[in-house]
Design an enzyme around this catalytic site. Structure first.
Site, PDB file in Angstrom:
ATOM      1  N   GLU A  17       0.864  -1.173   0.000  1.00  0.00           N
ATOM      2  CA  GLU A  17       0.000   0.000   0.000  1.00  0.00           C
ATOM      3  C   GLU A  17       0.900   1.221   0.000  1.00  0.00           C
ATOM      4  OE1 GLU A  17      -2.424   2.658   3.078  1.00  0.00           O
ATOM      5  OE2 GLU A  17      -2.636   0.501   3.395  1.00  0.00           O
TER       6      GLU A  17
ATOM      7  N   CYS B  41      -3.053   7.679   5.270  1.00  0.00           N
ATOM      8  CA  CYS B  41      -3.078   7.249   3.873  1.00  0.00           C
ATOM      9  C   CYS B  41      -4.353   7.672   3.175  1.00  0.00           C
ATOM     10  CB  CYS B  41      -2.888   5.738   3.796  1.00  0.00           C
ATOM     11  SG  CYS B  41      -3.828   4.811   5.002  1.00  0.00           S
TER      12      CYS B  41
END
Length: 550
Positions: free
Chosen positions: A271, A308
């Site tokens: 990620e 994020c």
């Protein structure tokens, strides 16, 4: 087991003290000073020993009855919850995060382990399916075919900088890998090594209490000049069969390349960067603009933007009615004071990213100002970032790809479009992202449908009338997206489906019942939900059906 020794934990034991590879220290960003506790980075032999121990643990852990694996996950959750003030104090000092945030994040990690425990007990996650054989079929007998997900093997997990509990040693990657039946080797993050070791102690103790192979979990301290070498050696070790990573685009792509270049390539689930675009449609901007802007201010500056899912891009259509929204957004960001960031290096990258965008002709900074930090000789000083809003037009945004890159920190770029066509062009130019958000009213319905059609190909989670920050812990959640958000757009790092990353589908043909995994045997001793000749069946499924009918 000792609490913080500064040494790695391999197969349940702290490694001996050894100064061969030097030491490293964590940094307190709130005070701007090193924390006076030495940590010993793992040596090559220790990295290899952790991987070999995980491989030795794989066969017995894979064969572990689901109930016992679920009990392990529940015990880990209980031990994480029981970690007291020491964890909070250590984590706060190493990250600059507030006590409230740390406690909340710990409870989120606890919730993830408990969620996976429920799924392991239920069993439906493994996709068990039986197509019964028929020896009387003409002209050829029909074979007996049974398939299900089976674990890949030992998983290397890289701790994340911005979530010291929920995405690091006991984060979603570790929890989902253990739930799937894969031993785990964690490469600790150098920004919070004490936090990582405290958590690793709890996991190792739970494994020992359960009487499992000690190699089921290991934790490697990683920092100083050896940090990258430790990670590379772990990924390249032939015992490691998959990798979970949360971090930068550069780091994720480098690790993915290592996984591909092995003699036997392995999957790397990374990620990475995400801009999380937000689209404020015309009627929503006119009727709810100020309230939307206030929510976006809170989302952009939450945890100093070090999430994020921070909304890094905001799009709206030019109109006199947009002025209250824009003013509220800019004034709100301006009122936010400087906040502690995780490290000097992260602050440097944040300020360089803003500067790079500001240098583009047609990009203006409308909120926030960059303050100069103390030089090395100035003594300790907090590591603080200032929130900012940059403003530009759709034509400039479409011309400069750098504006579509993540700036990790408390900033956003407001892009003003001339009309709906430009808004759709901007949406079509978005690179892969974890989330995409649309603020709309019923009067925006037609445009909202068109925007959704575009964004579905570019994001992992589509949010209506809400901000992207905040990842709910439940079965439906998806935390993933097309590259560069992740290296595997068909997967998720959160939710029940996260377990599937650490597995592959195996089909058993005409296999004797005694040699099948318990989930596929005719007797189905575990009551696992299965597909038998196209019909879903199990005690668990029957219970679910009754609950729905009631």
């Amino acid at each position: 087991m000792p609490m913080i020794t500064g040494r790695s934990i391999i197969a349940g034991k702290h490694v001996p003290k050894n100064a061969e590879h030097g030491t490293f220290r964590a940094f307190d960003p709130a005070r701007g000073v090193e924390i006076e506790r030495d940590f010993q980075p793992a040596g090559d032999a220790e990295v290899d020993a952790a991987a070999v121990a995980a491989w030795s643990a794989f066969a017995p852990f894979r064969a572990l009855e689901p109930g016992r694996r679920a009990a392990l996950l529940e015990d880990i959750a209980a031990r994480l919850s029981a970690l007291g003030q020491e964890l909070v104090d250590v984590c706060s000092a190493e990250t600059g995060l507030t006590t409230t945030r740390i406690i909340s994040e710990r409870e989120r990690a606890v919730g993830v382990f408990r969620m996976f425990a429920r799924e392991v007990r239920d069993g439906s996650w493994c996709r068990a399916c039986i197509e019964s054989g028929d020896s009387s079929r003409k002209p050829t007998p029909r074979p007996d075919l049974r398939r299900m997900l089976r674990p890949l093997g030992p998983v290397a997990v890289f701790g994340a900088s911005n979530f010291p509990l929920a995405y690091s040693t006991a984060g979603g990657d570790t929890a989902s890998a253990l739930a799937a039946g894969c031993p785990v080797v964690v490469k600790g993050h150098p920004l919070h090594p004490g936090t990582g070791e405290l958590v690793a102690n709890a996991i190792a103790e739970a494994i020992a209490e359960a009487g499992l192979h000690a190699g089921t979990f290991s934790f490697l301290h990683s920092g100083g000049p050896r940090e990258r070498e430790i990670g590379a050696r772990l990924v390249k070790n032939p015992c490691i069969q998959a990798v979970g990573f949360t971090g930068s685009l550069a780091g994720g792509t480098a690790i993915a390349e290592m996984g591909r270049d092995r003699p036997s390539p392995i999957p790397v689930y990374a990620e990475m960067g995400s801009t999380n675009p937000v689209f404020v449609l015309p009627d929503a901007a006119e009727t709810k603009g100020q309230a939307i802007a206030e929510r976006l201010v809170a989302s952009v500056t939450n945890a100093c933007g070090q999430m994020c899912t921070c909304p890094g891009l905001i799009f709206a259509i030019k109109s006199p009615r947009l002025e209250p929204f824009e003013r509220t957004l800019i004034d709100g960001i301006d009122r936010v004071g400087a906040q502690v960031m995780l490290s000097p290096a992260i602050l440097d990258r944040y300020e360089r990213g803003l500067e790079q965008s500001r240098e583009i002709e047609g990009v203006e900074q409308r909120a926030g100002s960059l303050g100069k930090r103390a030089s090395v000789g100035d003594g300790p000083r907090p590591v603080k970032g200032v929130a900012a809003v940059l403003r530009t037009t759709a034509s400039v945004f479409l011309k400069h790809p750098v504006l579509r890159e993540e700036i990790f920190g408390p900033s956003t770029i407001l892009v003003i479009c001339a009309n709906e066509n430009e808004l759709k062009q901007c949406a079509s130019s978005i690179v892969g992202s974890l989330t995409g958000s649309i603020f709309a009213t019923p009067y925006d319905g037609a445009l909202a449908g068109q925007m959704q059609s575009i964004l579905e190909t570019r994001v992992g989670r589509l949010v209506y009338n809400g901000v992207p920050t905040g990842v709910e812990v439940n079965a439906a959640m998806v935390h993933g997206g097309p590259f560069p958000a992740t290296t595997a757009p068909h997967t998720t790092a959160q939710g029940v489906l996260a377990m599937e990353r650490w597995c592959r589908i195996i089909c058993y043909q005409n296999t004797p019942d005694a040699l099948l995994p318990p989930e596929l045997r005719d007797a189905n001793p575990l009551g696992i939900e299965r597909m038998i000749d196209g019909v879903r069946t199990s005690q668990a499924f029957s219970r679910k059906t009754r609950a729905i009918e009631q």
